[in-house]
Design an enzyme around this catalytic site. Structure first.
Site, PDB file in Angstrom:
ATOM      1  CG  ASP A  23      -2.062   0.997   1.110  1.00 26.09           C
ATOM      2  OD1 ASP A  23      -2.396   1.392  -0.033  1.00 26.09           O
ATOM      3  OD2 ASP A  23      -2.612   1.395   2.151  1.00 26.09           O
ATOM      4  CG  HIS A  40      -0.759   2.392  -9.218  1.00 26.82           C
ATOM      5  ND1 HIS A  40      -0.892   2.037  -7.895  1.00 26.82           N
ATOM      6  CD2 HIS A  40      -1.845   3.157  -9.522  1.00 26.82           C
ATOM      7  CE1 HIS A  40      -2.022   2.561  -7.410  1.00 26.82           C
ATOM      8  NE2 HIS A  40      -2.609   3.254  -8.385  1.00 26.82           N
ATOM      9  CG  LEU A 134       8.729 -17.220  -3.821  1.00 30.92           C
ATOM     10  CD1 LEU A 134       8.638 -17.237  -2.307  1.00 30.92           C
ATOM     11  CD2 LEU A 134       9.091 -15.810  -4.305  1.00 30.92           C
ATOM     12  CD  GLU A 210       3.541 -12.996  15.851  1.00 34.35           C
ATOM     13  OE1 GLU A 210       3.518 -11.820  16.258  1.00 34.35           O
ATOM     14  OE2 GLU A 210       3.103 -13.958  16.510  1.00 34.35           O
TER      15      GLU A 210
HETATM   16  C1  IPE Z   1      -5.430  -2.672   0.057  1.00 33.86           C
HETATM   17  O1  IPE Z   1      -5.103  -1.336  -0.124  1.00 33.86           O
HETATM   18  C2  IPE Z   1      -5.508  -3.374  -1.266  1.00 33.86           C
HETATM   19  C3  IPE Z   1      -4.266  -3.517  -2.015  1.00 33.86           C
HETATM   20  C4  IPE Z   1      -3.071  -3.117  -1.637  1.00 33.86           C
HETATM   21  C5  IPE Z   1      -4.366  -4.193  -3.257  1.00 33.86           C
HETATM   22  P1  IPE Z   1      -6.207  -0.197  -0.197  1.00 33.86           P
HETATM   23  O2  IPE Z   1      -5.481   1.078  -0.377  1.00 33.86           O
HETATM   24  O3  IPE Z   1      -7.217  -0.552  -1.211  1.00 33.86           O
HETATM   25  O4  IPE Z   1      -6.876  -0.290   1.238  1.00 33.86           O
HETATM   26  P2  IPE Z   1      -7.723   0.788   2.051  1.00 33.86           P
HETATM   27  O5  IPE Z   1      -8.767   1.321   1.142  1.00 33.86           O
HETATM   28  O6  IPE Z   1      -6.778   1.857   2.493  1.00 33.86           O
HETATM   29  O7  IPE Z   1      -8.260   0.030   3.215  1.00 33.86           O
HETATM   30  C1  IPE Z   2      -1.684   0.317  -3.309  1.00 36.06           C
HETATM   31  O1  IPE Z   2      -1.519   1.683  -3.374  1.00 36.06           O
HETATM   32  C2  IPE Z   2      -2.015  -0.282  -4.653  1.00 36.06           C
HETATM   33  C3  IPE Z   2      -3.397  -0.749  -4.773  1.00 36.06           C
HETATM   34  C4  IPE Z   2      -4.345  -0.618  -3.905  1.00 36.06           C
HETATM   35  C5  IPE Z   2      -3.725  -1.426  -5.991  1.00 36.06           C
HETATM   36  P1  IPE Z   2      -2.726   2.700  -3.283  1.00 36.06           P
HETATM   37  O2  IPE Z   2      -3.196   2.994  -4.670  1.00 36.06           O
HETATM   38  O3  IPE Z   2      -3.770   2.221  -2.370  1.00 36.06           O
HETATM   39  O4  IPE Z   2      -1.978   3.960  -2.694  1.00 36.06           O
HETATM   40  P2  IPE Z   2      -2.506   4.943  -1.569  1.00 36.06           P
HETATM   41  O5  IPE Z   2      -2.909   4.111  -0.410  1.00 36.06           O
HETATM   42  O6  IPE Z   2      -3.653   5.692  -2.159  1.00 36.06           O
HETATM   43  O7  IPE Z   2      -1.340   5.797  -1.266  1.00 36.06           O
HETATM   44 MG    MG Z   3      -4.104   2.440  -0.403  1.00 37.82          MG
END
Ligand code: IPE
Ligand code: IPE
Ligand code: MG
Length: 245
Positions: A23, A40, A134, A210
């Site tokens: 994330d 991304h 893996l 964990e």
């Molecule tokens: C969780 O991240 C999903 C992925 C990393 C694929 P999100 O950014 O979607 O989660 P929330 O919305 O902050 O909970």
């Molecule tokens: C995680 O990064 C990737 C996916 C959820 C696919 P985000 O797109 O959620 O990035 P933030 O959380 O908005 O920074």
């Molecule tokens: Mg996110």
């Protein structure tokens, strides 16, 4: 694979299964006045680094959250870009994954994916199916609730067809119907990006994992960050409801 010096030593206990919520891509980009898409793209580099380092360390299973069932609700353009990037990455990373003996399986509901993406998925799964290094699970179109509901449906089908008796349903036999099947549960869960939540990830499988949360945004995640998480894991006493030692 380039030479990377590990700071882990034999006293560190390695997890057999690491599950990661990657994330923070969007925020990484926003901090640099870039479009979220750029975040991304950089996230894919961190993903490659992480996979390669897990290979180096001899980790058995790695599960990465790439796209959640809830992510379908993002603006259409971002959804399209994310899924196009996923298809591209599955294609582009194929030779590296093969070289590293990685066996790939995509877990999640792929029904709503474009034909191209579905094709890229099967192609990579077939190409790597004989690999014995893996095991890499990529959760895409994945939600923990979807997974459990789907498993219940499969179990119900078997029961109504007379192929399974209700009394034979146990935690172990039920988990075989989940997308990770009989893969050992994640020992270590890592979430980057600073949020401390599960976001509908592996709800069943994380029961005794964990948990490790870091503010590091996913595009900045490195071998060092991964090792910091493993060191934290290694120092913990897992009790599974029992008493110490
Ligand atoms: C969780 O991240 C999903 C992925 C990393 C694929 P999100 O950014 O979607 O989660 P929330 O919305 O902050 O909970
Ligand atoms: C995680 O990064 C990737 C996916 C959820 C696919 P985000 O797109 O959620 O990035 P933030 O959380 O908005 O920074
Ligand atoms: Mg996110």
């Amino acid at each position: 694979m380039e030479l990377v010096i590990s700071t882990l030593d034999p006293t560190h206990k390695l997890p057999r299964h690491i599950a990661i919520i990657m994330d923070g891509n969007g925020r990484w980009a926003e901090l640099r006045n870039l479009s979220r898409d750029k975040g991304h793209v950089r996230g894919i580099e961190a993903t490659r680094t992480t996979i390669e380092h897990c290979v180096r360390l001899g980790i058995e299973n790695l599960t990465l959250f790439a796209f959640s069932t809830e992510n379908w609700n993002r603006p259409g353009k971002e959804v399209d870009h994310l899924l196009a990037l996923l298809a591209e990455a599955l294609e582009n990373e194929s030779s590296l994954l093969l070289k590293n003996n990685v066996k790939v399986k995509i877990v999640g509901n792929r029904e709503d994916f474009s034909e191209e993406l579905q094709h890229a998925i099967s192609k990579l799964e077939i190409a790597t199916q004989k690999n014995e290094g893996l095991r890499l699970f990529i959760a895409a179109g994945y939600g923990g609730r979807w997974d459990i509901t789907n498993a219940v449906r499969e179990v119900a089908k078997k029961v109504s067809a007379g192929a399974l008796s209700i009394s034979s349903i146990t935690e172990d036999s039920f988990s075989e119907f989940l997308s990770l099947g009989n893969v050992v549960d994640p020992d270590l869960f890592i979430r980057t990006g600073g949020e401390q939540r599960i976001s509908n990830y592996l709800l069943w499988q994380l029961a005794y994992s964990e948990l490790y949360f870091t503010d590091c945004l996913w595009p900045d995640f490195s071998e060092k960050e991964l090792e910091a998480a493993i060191k934290s894991y290694s120092g913990r006493q897992r009790r599974f409801g029992l008493i110490g030692e």
